[in-house]
Design a protein around this motif. Structure first.
Motif, PDB file in Angstrom:
ATOM      1  N   ALA A 255      20.229   5.672  11.210  1.00  0.00           N
ATOM      2  CA  ALA A 255      20.058   6.638  12.294  1.00  0.00           C
ATOM      3  C   ALA A 255      20.315   8.050  11.775  1.00  0.00           C
ATOM      4  O   ALA A 255      19.671   9.011  12.191  1.00  0.00           O
ATOM      5  CB  ALA A 255      21.011   6.315  13.438  1.00  0.00           C
ATOM      6  N   LEU A 256      21.252   8.171  10.834  1.00  0.00           N
ATOM      7  CA  LEU A 256      21.529   9.481  10.261  1.00  0.00           C
ATOM      8  C   LEU A 256      20.397   9.956   9.361  1.00  0.00           C
ATOM      9  O   LEU A 256      19.973  11.104   9.408  1.00  0.00           O
ATOM     10  CB  LEU A 256      22.831   9.426   9.438  1.00  0.00           C
ATOM     11  N   SER A 257      19.914   9.063   8.568  1.00  0.00           N
ATOM     12  CA  SER A 257      18.945   9.505   7.561  1.00  0.00           C
ATOM     13  C   SER A 257      17.502   9.374   8.024  1.00  0.00           C
ATOM     14  O   SER A 257      16.680  10.246   7.763  1.00  0.00           O
ATOM     15  CB  SER A 257      19.136   8.694   6.290  1.00  0.00           C
ATOM     16  N   MET A 258      17.211   8.310   8.711  1.00  0.00           N
ATOM     17  CA  MET A 258      15.838   7.995   9.110  1.00  0.00           C
ATOM     18  C   MET A 258      14.886   8.075   7.922  1.00  0.00           C
ATOM     19  O   MET A 258      13.739   8.452   8.032  1.00  0.00           O
ATOM     20  CB  MET A 258      15.366   8.940  10.219  1.00  0.00           C
ATOM     21  N   THR A 259      15.423   7.742   6.763  1.00  0.00           N
ATOM     22  CA  THR A 259      14.594   7.821   5.554  1.00  0.00           C
ATOM     23  C   THR A 259      14.540   6.487   4.838  1.00  0.00           C
ATOM     24  O   THR A 259      14.270   6.440   3.646  1.00  0.00           O
ATOM     25  CB  THR A 259      15.151   8.869   4.584  1.00  0.00           C
ATOM     26  N   ALA A 260      14.781   5.430   5.582  1.00  0.00           N
ATOM     27  CA  ALA A 260      14.856   4.133   4.917  1.00  0.00           C
ATOM     28  C   ALA A 260      13.492   3.544   4.611  1.00  0.00           C
ATOM     29  O   ALA A 260      13.383   2.587   3.887  1.00  0.00           O
ATOM     30  CB  ALA A 260      15.637   3.163   5.780  1.00  0.00           C
ATOM     31  N   CYS A 261      12.443   4.138   5.174  1.00  0.00           N
ATOM     32  CA  CYS A 261      11.132   3.541   4.976  1.00  0.00           C
ATOM     33  C   CYS A 261      10.665   3.767   3.546  1.00  0.00           C
ATOM     34  O   CYS A 261      10.846   4.836   2.990  1.00  0.00           O
ATOM     35  CB  CYS A 261      10.116   4.168   5.917  1.00  0.00           C
ATOM     36  N   ARG A 262      10.073   2.757   3.001  1.00  0.00           N
ATOM     37  CA  ARG A 262       9.551   2.896   1.662  1.00  0.00           C
ATOM     38  C   ARG A 262       8.038   2.968   1.766  1.00  0.00           C
ATOM     39  O   ARG A 262       7.389   2.048   2.209  1.00  0.00           O
ATOM     40  CB  ARG A 262       9.961   1.692   0.825  1.00  0.00           C
ATOM     41  N   ASP A 263       7.466   4.078   1.357  1.00  0.00           N
ATOM     42  CA  ASP A 263       6.025   4.239   1.422  1.00  0.00           C
ATOM     43  C   ASP A 263       5.482   4.439   0.022  1.00  0.00           C
ATOM     44  O   ASP A 263       5.866   5.378  -0.667  1.00  0.00           O
ATOM     45  CB  ASP A 263       5.652   5.438   2.304  1.00  0.00           C
ATOM     46  N   GLU A 264       4.589   3.571  -0.399  1.00  0.00           N
ATOM     47  CA  GLU A 264       3.958   3.705  -1.704  1.00  0.00           C
ATOM     48  C   GLU A 264       2.538   4.196  -1.520  1.00  0.00           C
ATOM     49  O   GLU A 264       1.928   4.020  -0.476  1.00  0.00           O
ATOM     50  CB  GLU A 264       3.956   2.344  -2.404  1.00  0.00           C
ATOM     51  N   HIS A 265       2.015   4.773  -2.584  1.00  0.00           N
ATOM     52  CA  HIS A 265       0.621   5.191  -2.523  1.00  0.00           C
ATOM     53  C   HIS A 265      -0.276   3.974  -2.352  1.00  0.00           C
ATOM     54  O   HIS A 265      -0.095   2.949  -3.004  1.00  0.00           O
ATOM     55  CB  HIS A 265       0.250   5.925  -3.818  1.00  0.00           C
ATOM     56  N   ARG A 266      -1.226   4.087  -1.462  1.00  0.00           N
ATOM     57  CA  ARG A 266      -2.146   2.980  -1.273  1.00  0.00           C
ATOM     58  C   ARG A 266      -3.552   3.524  -1.047  1.00  0.00           C
ATOM     59  O   ARG A 266      -3.740   4.638  -0.565  1.00  0.00           O
ATOM     60  CB  ARG A 266      -1.721   2.103  -0.089  1.00  0.00           C
ATOM     61  N   ASP A 267      -4.519   2.707  -1.414  1.00  0.00           N
ATOM     62  CA  ASP A 267      -5.923   3.067  -1.234  1.00  0.00           C
ATOM     63  C   ASP A 267      -6.620   1.949  -0.481  1.00  0.00           C
ATOM     64  O   ASP A 267      -6.378   0.761  -0.738  1.00  0.00           O
ATOM     65  CB  ASP A 267      -6.607   3.241  -2.599  1.00  0.00           C
ATOM     66  N   CYS A 268      -7.498   2.348   0.424  1.00  0.00           N
ATOM     67  CA  CYS A 268      -8.348   1.378   1.100  1.00  0.00           C
ATOM     68  C   CYS A 268      -9.604   1.187   0.242  1.00  0.00           C
ATOM     69  O   CYS A 268     -10.265   2.172  -0.125  1.00  0.00           O
ATOM     70  CB  CYS A 268      -8.711   1.884   2.494  1.00  0.00           C
ATOM     71  N   VAL A 269      -9.887  -0.066  -0.100  1.00  0.00           N
ATOM     72  CA  VAL A 269     -11.040  -0.343  -0.961  1.00  0.00           C
ATOM     73  C   VAL A 269     -11.890  -1.459  -0.343  1.00  0.00           C
ATOM     74  O   VAL A 269     -11.418  -2.243   0.483  1.00  0.00           O
ATOM     75  CB  VAL A 269     -10.601  -0.775  -2.381  1.00  0.00           C
ATOM     76  N   ASP A 270     -13.148  -1.528  -0.799  1.00  0.00           N
ATOM     77  CA  ASP A 270     -14.006  -2.641  -0.376  1.00  0.00           C
ATOM     78  C   ASP A 270     -13.864  -3.780  -1.383  1.00  0.00           C
ATOM     79  O   ASP A 270     -13.026  -3.719  -2.296  1.00  0.00           O
ATOM     80  CB  ASP A 270     -15.460  -2.177  -0.218  1.00  0.00           C
ATOM     81  N   ALA A 271     -14.705  -4.789  -1.246  1.00  0.00           N
ATOM     82  CA  ALA A 271     -14.564  -5.981  -2.095  1.00  0.00           C
ATOM     83  C   ALA A 271     -14.806  -5.665  -3.566  1.00  0.00           C
ATOM     84  O   ALA A 271     -14.352  -6.399  -4.446  1.00  0.00           O
ATOM     85  CB  ALA A 271     -15.521  -7.070  -1.619  1.00  0.00           C
ATOM     86  N   GLN A 272     -15.520  -4.566  -3.838  1.00  0.00           N
ATOM     87  CA  GLN A 272     -15.777  -4.190  -5.238  1.00  0.00           C
ATOM     88  C   GLN A 272     -14.772  -3.154  -5.741  1.00  0.00           C
ATOM     89  O   GLN A 272     -14.986  -2.533  -6.785  1.00  0.00           O
ATOM     90  CB  GLN A 272     -17.199  -3.620  -5.385  1.00  0.00           C
ATOM     91  N   ASN A 273     -13.693  -2.948  -5.002  1.00  0.00           N
ATOM     92  CA  ASN A 273     -12.643  -1.992  -5.368  1.00  0.00           C
ATOM     93  C   ASN A 273     -13.118  -0.541  -5.310  1.00  0.00           C
ATOM     94  O   ASN A 273     -12.592   0.323  -6.012  1.00  0.00           O
ATOM     95  CB  ASN A 273     -12.069  -2.288  -6.770  1.00  0.00           C
ATOM     96  N   HIS A 274     -14.088  -0.251  -4.475  1.00  0.00           N
ATOM     97  CA  HIS A 274     -14.529   1.122  -4.278  1.00  0.00           C
ATOM     98  C   HIS A 274     -13.742   1.743  -3.124  1.00  0.00           C
ATOM     99  O   HIS A 274     -13.562   1.116  -2.085  1.00  0.00           O
ATOM    100  CB  HIS A 274     -16.036   1.178  -3.982  1.00  0.00           C
ATOM    101  N   LEU A 275     -13.316   2.966  -3.339  1.00  0.00           N
ATOM    102  CA  LEU A 275     -12.467   3.643  -2.358  1.00  0.00           C
ATOM    103  C   LEU A 275     -13.206   3.833  -1.024  1.00  0.00           C
ATOM    104  O   LEU A 275     -14.374   4.247  -0.993  1.00  0.00           O
ATOM    105  CB  LEU A 275     -12.047   5.009  -2.923  1.00  0.00           C
ATOM    106  N   GLN A 276     -12.501   3.513   0.051  1.00  0.00           N
ATOM    107  CA  GLN A 276     -13.045   3.635   1.406  1.00  0.00           C
ATOM    108  C   GLN A 276     -12.112   4.498   2.244  1.00  0.00           C
ATOM    109  O   GLN A 276     -10.967   4.763   1.861  1.00  0.00           O
ATOM    110  CB  GLN A 276     -13.130   2.251   2.064  1.00  0.00           C
TER     111      GLN A 276
END
Lengths: 395, 89
Positions: free
Chosen positions: B16-37
């Protein structure tokens, strides 16, 4: 019982924030946590609410058997693919943690409005914020609230049934994040190791047919504050079902059993909670117990003889999609239109009203036992996500 | 007495003090061929797109994302308004 208006503590925002209630104010600036009033009940009234909670729980348990024995899941709009897993989970009784009955109580009659059995919130308010409010403002009074102790005790019981760490997941809203953080807190005080993961960060490892965390470690026990009906409609829904035990594995769940019999994931709440969190339960309870003093007439095929009723979507949440009809006149919402899952039509209840507010009594259960109460107030007849939480005490 | 004798908080108070517990990593949305969407594709239930974590690309839609985990993510959490949605009631 009575509703008293009082002056809030001058620094109430900081006080409730310190104990986890960071979402104390609504988007329009009005308080969600409203300590400008409180409800005072008698010990006898609390006894009645507690007994009613236990009785409704008994009725719900009996209804679960009927739903499965009579194959009523389709009538409830529950996907057929979930049926075998629900049946297996119901019969084998994997761990279930908590739930909240929403009750109408006007000082005379108590009626079940609905059962939030899968993803109830309002827990930080009920278990923590109002407890600290009582200690600081009315330390000599009592409160129907042993949630904290009961949650810790339940987690201690589950220690031999769960894998370590126990993961806690939510959809990302602040309220849900703080709710799972509080539950993690009680689990850790119960001796369990915990980790948080956002629902959208959960990974599916198709090679090993298992869910994984952000480090690709297998997750074997997951408390999810995310409705089963949402999960099953999402891309990982079939994968979630594949982690559950086959319907043939109808053995009683127990500590140190071979986990391969139980699939690769222990889900809390279990999937059978889909039967109780579904509004069709209200009609089935009435069908099985017509005239029961704690139930309202409720039907799935229309309002029948009712001229004053509430129409609720079977999968409705936070008051969405509700229409209120009194003496044939629609007071709130829209009756026109249909949804794919259907509705339940439930008779209007007599509610506690005071100060221009209508109160709903949220009665909590932990491990199937009554554990405390939180009161939500609305300016209209429907409780929704802007309804205020008002603390209570009894003497 | 029906109230808890004590309500001690550890984790909740800290977060409650920090509200920084979430861990967010870089992510990309891709199609089945790994192309960025666009991320929107990964929130649609039937698009066939999925998130990969920790990969890199040129950042333009259609670019190939390399180095990401093959574990599929984003298959939960798309209901109730997507990220930030409330599942509790």
């Amino acid at each position: 019982m009575r509703r008293l208006t009082v002056t809030p503590r001058s620094d109430w925002q900081k006080r409730v924030e310190r104990v986890g209630l960071t979402y104390h104010t609504l988007a329009d600036g009005t308080p969600y946590w409203d300590e400008g009033a409180y409800w005072e009940l008698t010990a006898g009234e609390i006894d009645r609410l507690e007994a009613a909670t236990a009785e409704v729980q008994r009725l719900a348990l009996a209804a679960g058997d009927v739903i499965l024995n009579q194959d009523r899941l389709a009538q409830m709009g529950i996907p057929a693919a979930a049926g075998p897993a629900i049946r297996a989970a119901w019969n084998s009784e994997p761990p279930a943690l908590y739930g909240r009955l929403d009750l109408a109580y006007d000082g005379t009659t108590i009626k079940l409005l609905e059962y939030n059995a899968d993803t109830p919130t309002g827990l930080v308010e009920a278990a923590v914020a109002q407890w600290y409010w009582l200690q600081e403002c009315y330390p000599d009074a009592d409160q129907f609230n042993s949630l904290h102790e009961k949650l810790i005790a339940k987690w201690k019981d589950l220690k031999d049934y769960t894998s370590s760490p126990v993961y806690f997941a939510d959809g990302g809203s602040e309220e849900d994040r703080m709710t799972v953080t509080y539950l993690r807190d009680t689990a850790e005080q119960g001796g369990l190791k915990t980790r948080h993961v956002a629902m959208h960060d959960i990974g599916w490892d198709a090679k090993h047919s298992r869910f994984v965390d952000l480090d690709n470690h297998a997750m074997e026990t997951l408390f999810k504050l995310y409705p089963w009906e949402w999960m099953l409609s999402e891309p990982f829904g079939p994968d979630a079902l594949s982690t559950l035990p086959p319907s043939a594995a109808l053995q009683e769940w127990g500590p140190r059993k071979d986990r391969r019999l139980w699939g690769s994931m222990l889900w809390i709440e279990p999937i059978w909670k889909m039967m109780w969190s579904n509004k069709a339960l209200l009609a089935i309870l009435w069908e099985l117990n017509p005239g029961h003093e704690l139930l309202l007439p409720a039907y799935l095929d229309g309002p029948r003889e009712l001229t004053s009723y509430v129409r609720k979507p079977l999968f409705g949440r936070e008051g969405s999609g509700i229409a209120v009809v009194q003496d044939g006149v629609t007071l709130e919402g829209v009756l026109a239109g249909e949804n794919a899952q259907g509705y339940v039509y439930q008779a209007l209840a007599s509610m506690a009203t005071a100060g221009g507010k209508t109160a709903v009594f949220g009665s909590w259960l932990v491990d199937g036992e009554p554990a405390g109460m939180g009161i939500r107030e609305s300016t209209g007849p429907v409780t929704n996500n802007t309804s205020c939480f008002v603390p209570h005490l009894f003497r | 007495m029906r109230k808890s004798r004590e309500v001690q908080l550890t984790l909740l108070a800290a977060i409650a003090l920090s509200m920084t517990a979430c861990r967010d990593e870089h992510r990309d949305c891709v199609d089945a061929q790994n192309h960025l969407q666009s991320d929107i594709n990964c929130r649609a239930e039937t698009s066939g797109s999925h998130f990969v974590y920790g990969g890199s690309s040129g950042g333009n839609v259609g670019d190939t994302v390399v180095g990401g985990s093959s574990v599929s993510r984003g298959g939960f959490g798309g209901t109730g308004g997507g990220d930030g949605g409330a599942g509790g009631e």
